[in-house]
Write a protein that holds these residues in place. Structure first.
Motif, PDB file in Angstrom:
ATOM      1  N   LYS A   1       1.194  -1.772   0.029  1.00 53.51           N
ATOM      2  CA  LYS A   1      -0.115   0.099   0.109  1.00 53.51           C
ATOM      3  C   LYS A   1       0.847   1.226  -0.070  1.00 53.51           C
ATOM      4  N   ASN A   2       1.937   0.949  -0.742  1.00 55.90           N
ATOM      5  CA  ASN A   2       2.562   2.516  -0.538  1.00 55.90           C
ATOM      6  C   ASN A   2       2.135   3.356  -1.366  1.00 55.90           C
ATOM      7  N   ASN A   3       1.282   3.244  -1.766  1.00 54.02           N
ATOM      8  CA  ASN A   3       0.453   4.849  -3.024  1.00 54.02           C
ATOM      9  C   ASN A   3      -1.210   4.840  -2.730  1.00 54.02           C
ATOM     10  N   LYS A   4      -1.543   5.044  -1.562  1.00 62.32           N
ATOM     11  CA  LYS A   4      -2.668   5.443  -0.907  1.00 62.32           C
ATOM     12  C   LYS A   4      -3.060   6.767  -2.125  1.00 62.32           C
ATOM     13  N   ALA A   5      -4.099   7.172  -1.983  1.00 60.15           N
ATOM     14  CA  ALA A   5      -4.494   8.228  -2.676  1.00 60.15           C
ATOM     15  C   ALA A   5      -4.598   9.490  -1.396  1.00 60.15           C
ATOM     16  N   VAL A   6      -4.110  10.718  -1.677  1.00 58.54           N
ATOM     17  CA  VAL A   6      -3.629  11.851  -1.149  1.00 58.54           C
ATOM     18  C   VAL A   6      -5.240  12.993  -1.467  1.00 58.54           C
ATOM     19  N   ILE A   7      -5.467  13.563  -0.881  1.00 59.59           N
ATOM     20  CA  ILE A   7      -6.609  14.221  -1.001  1.00 59.59           C
ATOM     21  C   ILE A   7      -5.164  15.849  -1.297  1.00 59.59           C
ATOM     22  N   PHE A   8      -5.825  16.664  -2.427  1.00 57.48           N
ATOM     23  CA  PHE A   8      -4.773  17.526  -2.844  1.00 57.48           C
ATOM     24  C   PHE A   8      -6.160  18.638  -3.017  1.00 57.48           C
ATOM     25  N   ASN A   9      -5.398  19.478  -1.675  1.00 57.07           N
ATOM     26  CA  ASN A   9      -6.377  20.559  -1.745  1.00 57.07           C
ATOM     27  C   ASN A   9      -5.733  21.635  -3.073  1.00 57.07           C
ATOM     28  N   THR A  10      -5.958  22.190  -4.382  1.00 56.47           N
ATOM     29  CA  THR A  10      -5.830  22.915  -5.221  1.00 56.47           C
ATOM     30  C   THR A  10      -5.053  24.533  -4.699  1.00 56.47           C
ATOM     31  N   GLY A  11      -6.040  24.756  -3.477  1.00 53.40           N
ATOM     32  CA  GLY A  11      -5.303  26.630  -3.082  1.00 53.40           C
ATOM     33  C   GLY A  11      -4.594  26.148  -2.285  1.00 53.40           C
ATOM     34  N   GLN A  12      -3.415  24.925  -1.818  1.00 55.17           N
ATOM     35  CA  GLN A  12      -2.283  24.997  -1.265  1.00 55.17           C
ATOM     36  C   GLN A  12      -1.133  25.414  -2.298  1.00 55.17           C
ATOM     37  N   VAL A  13      -1.853  25.590  -4.167  1.00 53.47           N
ATOM     38  CA  VAL A  13      -0.308  25.464  -4.290  1.00 53.47           C
ATOM     39  C   VAL A  13      -0.141  27.015  -4.024  1.00 53.47           C
ATOM     40  N   SER A  14      -1.514  27.992  -4.445  1.00 52.72           N
ATOM     41  CA  SER A  14      -0.983  29.153  -4.340  1.00 52.72           C
ATOM     42  C   SER A  14      -0.384  30.044  -2.936  1.00 52.72           C
ATOM     43  N   SER A  15      -0.962  28.747  -2.177  1.00 59.87           N
ATOM     44  CA  SER A  15      -0.607  29.424  -0.700  1.00 59.87           C
ATOM     45  C   SER A  15       0.582  29.262  -0.110  1.00 59.87           C
ATOM     46  N   LEU A  16       1.067  28.001  -0.730  1.00 60.56           N
ATOM     47  CA  LEU A  16       2.988  26.855  -0.144  1.00 60.56           C
ATOM     48  C   LEU A  16       3.279  27.841  -1.705  1.00 60.56           C
ATOM     49  N   LEU A  17       2.820  27.401  -2.780  1.00 58.14           N
ATOM     50  CA  LEU A  17       4.050  27.654  -3.927  1.00 58.14           C
ATOM     51  C   LEU A  17       3.870  29.784  -4.373  1.00 58.14           C
ATOM     52  N   GLY A  18       2.791  30.231  -3.833  1.00 60.88           N
ATOM     53  CA  GLY A  18       2.728  31.266  -4.392  1.00 60.88           C
ATOM     54  C   GLY A  18       2.597  31.646  -6.108  1.00 60.88           C
ATOM     55  N   VAL A  19       1.691  30.599  -6.540  1.00 60.41           N
ATOM     56  CA  VAL A  19       1.624  30.990  -7.684  1.00 60.41           C
ATOM     57  C   VAL A  19      -0.078  30.670  -8.083  1.00 60.41           C
ATOM     58  N   ASP A  20      -0.506  31.163  -8.281  1.00 62.52           N
ATOM     59  CA  ASP A  20      -2.127  30.652  -9.136  1.00 62.52           C
ATOM     60  C   ASP A  20      -1.631  30.173 -10.038  1.00 62.52           C
ATOM     61  N   LEU A  21      -2.344  29.030 -10.027  1.00 67.51           N
ATOM     62  CA  LEU A  21      -2.813  27.851 -11.412  1.00 67.51           C
ATOM     63  C   LEU A  21      -4.064  27.944 -11.114  1.00 67.51           C
TER      64      LEU A  21
END
Lengths: 346, 798
Positions: free
Chosen positions: B407-427
């Motif tokens: 089970k190394n690859n369980k689905a991970v919930i990804f909040n797309t808002g994190q891209v802008s709040s952690l990377l600093g760019v809106d995609l």
């Protein structure tokens, strides 16, 4: 009496003018300003003058006295000048330099790094050189038996055998990085935090001109609400520009470190070859300068920081290499030899 | 990982030159350390066809070889015996420099001019054979550059793959990355597999997995009727580009598929696996204590019960995931082969590999994790290729034992808002999904929350942050606009220890000392000089040399070393170090900060060196307002304990003549080492300024001649006592404001033995008025009288 004073002055002026050596000037000094001189005698008699004359005459007498004195002084300098300094001083002799002390170049460089970060609101902290494996690895998301541990060659420490006071319950090692200071600092702090931790670290590897068993690193940590990758890039770019100049070309690329995610390395354009490739940059055109990244959620948790509220970035830079680049030092080992032929150049 | 661009081209289209490809990999997180061109030196060597071979008229062992180089026919003198007319051979013309650095010159050999040289493998850097000429395939064109003819017009990238990305220890893995970044799909490579019914006399492999937790999948196939020989050139060339040594056509195929897909494979000589009930039984089990195995590298390896082995019913055949055994190795005599493709537990492989100090291409990949889903396919590809190249046939049916997919690859919930709040760019979400899909991830959901599942070859995706990284590196960090920190600023806490260290450094440098950095560890010899027993030192468990054995308990041993080393170049110097020493403690050693300082003087005396160093201590006392009264208690011939206000804070030593003699006849050295934690405790808050007296001072110098046994402190005490008598209400400090030594202490023939003359300066000053000479005369007279009476001193005014 005023006339008498004036004639004394005229006479003195001519004699001073004609004096040909300093001995004669000495004699003139006594003749006109000494205790038994005419001028002194006249001054003594001022008190016998009518009250209304005393002030004016006294004033005049004093002015004359000063004029004679300064005349003698000026003439004395004039007599010396032509025969003076120029011929007696061999200005090509080397200067006598005071026996100054010298800071170790790393001390100077660490202070520079500190001052740049302090100007951006960072505080400077420190930690122990002999660490528990827990702080150097486990809590930084580098578990025992994980291949990631191979990234750090480690000196392990044991107590002398049969010495009770040395009995050790935990695995000790020479810290391989200043990152454990992050963990230690956060056990005592709450965000927001901006800190750097410069210090001595150790790597278990053979030494050569670019590898040492002992060297210095500076760790940095920022934790606050809303800290993001662009903040990291902005902050570290400022730092690199302060060190290498405004025109330095910076490149950011992904790199893996278990305690950050995402992990980023900063490269600068090799300033020696301008990117053409040379021996300093191993033909790459770029020099790897520092590692960094957003603090890994597991590490945040180990620090007791709520990753839902806060994020942060961490970075680490090799101070020796930066110091060597900015001073043109080609061998890292020179820093640890205690040789004054090296140290006195800084 | 060495990546051949020609090999990469079998999977993706490449745009741009090697440097551009290298930059794409570097900016994806796979740093290219070097760009190599293996064929660069063969560009000027050309292919030629041998037309005719004659004997050299003047030499028995030489031949005259007539060749066609594509343009002309010419004659070459050659000594090799493996040539025949019709062969295609490499020809180096005059002026060409070969990989072995040899430059071809026009020469005549025994009277006949040679128009160039035919080359051996060794001369071309293509192997070790130097006896014969390197013979090319008969179909090779004549007159073409050798690098092209040999498919060596290649560029190899030397790429660093981080430990979390084992999938990229393969051409395929790196091709996937390149494809994702450049918007392509990876081309599938086809290895058509034909299976044949097994011959009646062939015994197939049977599997028994005793440790399913340590071996989650095992696939065995049998290929029969192989003819083991050298591999064809293209295969050798691919392996060489990857840095793998070619062995034979069976082993080479296993290595080829390993480098291409990342799946370690092993080929056993089937006939050397013992037979049980008509089957070649393969058992995956833990080794037994006392068992051993000759591994392929010829070493005899002692096994233990933590190590996983592949065994037959008799004995271990291979160390699972690490290395095969010599006894079942595929050799030129091998007819039938059992091909293993498996998944072994990363930790088990890592532990065995570490314990035996044995690392291999296989162990490195198993440790980091391999693609569980691709094992069967990779096994099929390897079997197909072995059959094709070695002329064997693949026996129908593979034996597979497999657990459920880990089970190394369980689905991970990804909040797309994190891209802008952690990377600093809106995609846009569509862009984010595109990135994931291009890397083989599956994404479900739309809008703000996505469910992302990593492909089976990835072992590094557990958290949302791991997904942020994927977006970041595909987008490109250098495209982000830098921003700056904002937020609450807290004043930094004051750090008294660090502050003291930095101020001390300033003060020492001001006092003319140069700072040194020494190592934190030292040898046993140095430990003997530390003042601590060897047993009181922490030990380095794995020192690399004798100077790294023990953790320092004192700065002295290295500083002494510094003194001795510098005496070769300098007569006089002052050095200091501030650093940690390590004393017993729990749970960690006590790290005590120390300052060590040494003065080395030419034509000095121990007393003078001592005084000078004491003066340094007194300067520090003044500068830091420690307000300490120092005392030096002898602890040995030339060592003292430094007492401050009656408690010990450090040591002072005079370096013995015997230590220095070898290096200098005229030097004297003194040293002190002081605990900074104790100095720190003596720090007082800044003191108020004390006003000075505006009245003139009267200075009197006395030469006080006394016996050697009389100390300066004895003299000073008497003078202080007399000063005390001058204390009055308007003069609370008395009239003597200072007592000091103003010149060298004189000892010499004029005084006779055991005598010294102390040049003492007294300063008289009142805080209230101008002192008169006669008052001072009176006090001075009293001092002389007392010194004569109590110390039998002779006094001379100066």
């Amino acid at each position: 009496m005023k006339d008498q004073l004036k004639s004394i002055y005229e006479e003195a002026k001519i004699k001073i003018e004609r004096a040909s050596d300093s001995a004669e000037l000495e004699r003139l000094f006594i003749e006109y300003l000494g205790r038994k001189s005419k001028l002194t005698n006249l001054l003594r008699n001022i008190k016998n003058l009518p009250v209304q004359e005393r002030g004016e005459t006294g004033n005049l007498a004093n002015r004359i006295r000063q004029a004679i004195e300064s005349g003698i002084r000026t003439r004395r300098q004039g007599l010396k000048a032509p025969t003076g300094h120029k011929t007696l001083i061999d200005r090509t002799l080397p200067g006598i330099m005071p026996a100054l002390g010298h800071y170790h170049p790393l001390t100077k460089f660490i202070r520079l790094v500190e001052s740049i970060f302090i100007s951006m609101g960072f505080e400077v902290v420190s930690g122990p050189e002999i660490e528990l494996a827990k702080y150097n690895f486990d809590l930084l998301n580098i578990p025992q038996d994980h291949p990631a541990r191979d990234l750090w060659d480690t000196y392990y420490i044991k107590a002398a055998q049969g010495n009770k006071s040395f009995e050790q319950k935990e695995q000790l090692l020479l810290r391989t990085q200043t990152s454990p200071v992050q963990i230690r600092a956060m056990l005592k702090r709450q965000p927001p935090v901006r800190l750097i931790a410069p210090g001595r670290v150790f790597r278990h590897e053979a030494t050569d001109s670019s590898h040492e068993s002992t060297f210095y690193q500076c760790e940095g940590l920022v934790i606050d609400a809303g800290v993001k990758v662009t903040d990291l890039i902005g902050t570290l770019s400022i730092f690199l520009k302060r060190i290498f100049g405004e025109n330095v070309k910076i490149r950011v690329r992904p790199e893996y470190y278990p305690f950050v995610e995402p992990g980023l390395d900063f490269d600068i354009r090799c300033q020696l070859c301008g990117g053409q490739g040379c021996s300093v940059c191993s033909q790459r055109g770029w020099l790897e300068i520092l590692g960094s990244g957003l603090v890994h959620p597991v590490v945040l948790k180990n620090m007791g920081v709520d990753s839902k509220k806060f994020s942060g970035f961490a970075f680490g830079l090799g101070l020796d290499r930066l110091m060597m680049l900015s001073n043109g030092v080609k061998d890292i080992r020179l820093s640890y030899l205690g040789d004054l032929r090296f140290l006195r150049q800084f | 990982m060495k990546l051949s661009l020609n090999w990469l081209k079998e999977f993706v289209r490449i745009k741009g030159d090697a440097a551009q490809v290298a930059e794409i990999f570097t900016l994806l997180g796979f740093e290219v350390e070097a760009i190599e061109e293996p064929g660069a030196l063969l560009k000027k060597v050309i292919t030629a066809k041998i037309l005719k071979i004659k004997k050299h008229p003047q030499a028995d062992k030489l031949h005259l070889v007539r060749v066609n180089d594509g343009k002309d026919v010419r004659e070459i003198v050659c000594g090799a015996n493996n040539i025949e007319p019709g062969q295609i051979v490499p020809l180096a013309n005059e002026g060409v420099t070969l990989p072995n650095s040899q430059t071809i010159k026009r020469i005549s050999i025994r009277g006949i001019e040679s128009n160039g040289m035919l080359c051996s493998a060794k001369e071309l850097g293509l192997g070790t054979d130097h006896t014969g000429i390197f013979i090319l395939d008969k179909a090779t064109k004549v007159g073409v550059a050798l690098d092209k003819a040999l498919d060596l017009d290649d560029v190899v990238l030397d790429i660093t793959v981080s430990p979390n990305r084992a999938d990229c220890l393969s051409v395929l893995g790196l091709a996937r990355e390149y494809a994702a970044k450049t918007g392509q799909r990876v081309k599938e490579k086809k290895y058509p597999l034909r299976e044949f019914a097994k011959p009646r006399d062939l015994s197939l492999a049977a599997l028994k997995i005793n440790e399913p937790k340590l071996c989650s999948k095992y696939v065995a196939r049998t290929i029969y009727g192989v003819k083991v020989q050298d591999s064809p050139w293209w295969l050798k060339q691919r392996l060489l580009s990857a840095g793998v040594r070619p062995v034979n056509n069976v082993v080479d195929v296993t290595n080829y598929i390993l480098m291409e897909t990342g799946q370690p494979l092993h080929a056993f000589d089937a006939d050397k696996i013992s037979l049980i009930r008509g089957q070649r039984q393969i058992i995956v089990r833990l080794a037994k204590d006392g068992e051993w195995l000759f591994t392929l590298d010829g070493e005899k390896r002692q096994l233990d019960k933590t190590m996983l082995v592949i065994a037959d019913s008799q004995k271990p055949l291979a160390l699972a995931g690490v290395m095969g055994g010599r006894d079942t190795e595929v050799t030129p005599g091998t007819k039938n082969v059992v091909l293993e493709a498996a998944v072994f537990n990363p930790l088990a492989v890592r532990k065995a590999s570490r314990r035996l100090g044995l690392r291999s291409e296989s162990s490195g990949r198993f440790e980091r994790g391999i693609d569980f889903e691709a094992v069967e396919k990779n096994s099929d590809q390897a079997a197909s290729l072995i059959a094709k190249i070695s002329g064997g046939r693949v026996a129908r049916g593979k034996v597979v034992v497999s657990q459920k997919r880990p089970k190394n690859n369980k689905a991970v919930i990804f909040n797309t808002g994190q891209v802008s709040s952690l990377l600093g760019v809106d995609l846009p979400t569509s862009q984010i999904k595109k990135y994931f899909n291009s890397l083989g991830f599956t994404s479900a959901g739309s809008g703000k929350k996505l469910k992302i599942t990593a492909p089976s070859w990835r072992h590094d995706i557990f958290y949302e942050a791991d997904l942020i990284e994927e977006v970041g590196r595909l987008y490109g960090y250098n495209r982000l606009n830098p921003t700056y920190l904002k937020g609450e600023l807290r004043p930094a806490e004051f750090q008294p220890e660090t502050d003291l260290v930095e101020r001390l450094k300033d003060e020492m440098v001001r006092l003319g000392f140069t700072e040194v950095y020494n190592y934190s560890f030292y040898s046993e010899d140095k430990a003997a000089e530390s003042g601590f027993k060897t047993a009181e030192h922490y030990q380095v468990a794995n020192p690399l040399n004798r100077e790294q054995k023990l953790m320092r308990t004192s700065l002295w041993p290295w500083l002494k070393n510094n003194i001795i080393k510098n005496l070769g170049n300098f007569d006089e110097f002052k050095i200091f170090e501030i650093g940690q020493v390590f004393w017993a403690g729990e749970p960690r050693p006590r790290e005590v900060p120390m300052i060590g300082a040494a003065i080395v003087q030419k034509k000095s005396s121990p007393e003078k060196a001592f005084r000078e160093l004491r003066g340094i201590l007194e300067s520090l006392n003044q500068a830091f307002r420690f307000n300490a009264l120092f005392d030096f208690q002898p602890t040995g011939d030339s060592s003292y304990q430094i007492m401050a206000n009656k408690s010990p804070i450090g040591v002072m030593r005079i370096l013995s003549r015997s230590d220095i003699e070898k290096f200098s006849d005229t030097a004297t050295a003194a040293f002190f080492e002081i605990r900074l934690d104790l100095l720190g405790q003596m720090l007082k808050p800044s003191q108020a300024y004390r006003s000075y007296s505006p009245y003139p001072r009267i200075v009197r110098d006395l030469a006080v001649e006394v016996n050697e046994s009389v100390k300066f402190s004895d003299v000073a005490r008497i003078i202080c006592e007399i000063n005390r008598q001058t204390i009055s209400e308007p003069e609370p400090m008395g009239l003597i404001s200072d007592i000091n030594i103003f010149d060298e202490v004189y000892r010499g023939a004029k005084l006779g033995p055991n005598k010294k003359s102390l040049p003492i300066r007294l300063v008289f000053q009142s805080r209230r008025r101008t002192l008169e000479n006669h008052e001072v005369d009176k006090i001075q007279g009293r001092i002389s009288g007392e010194l004569q009476r109590k110390l039998q001193a002779k006094i001379r005014g100066i």
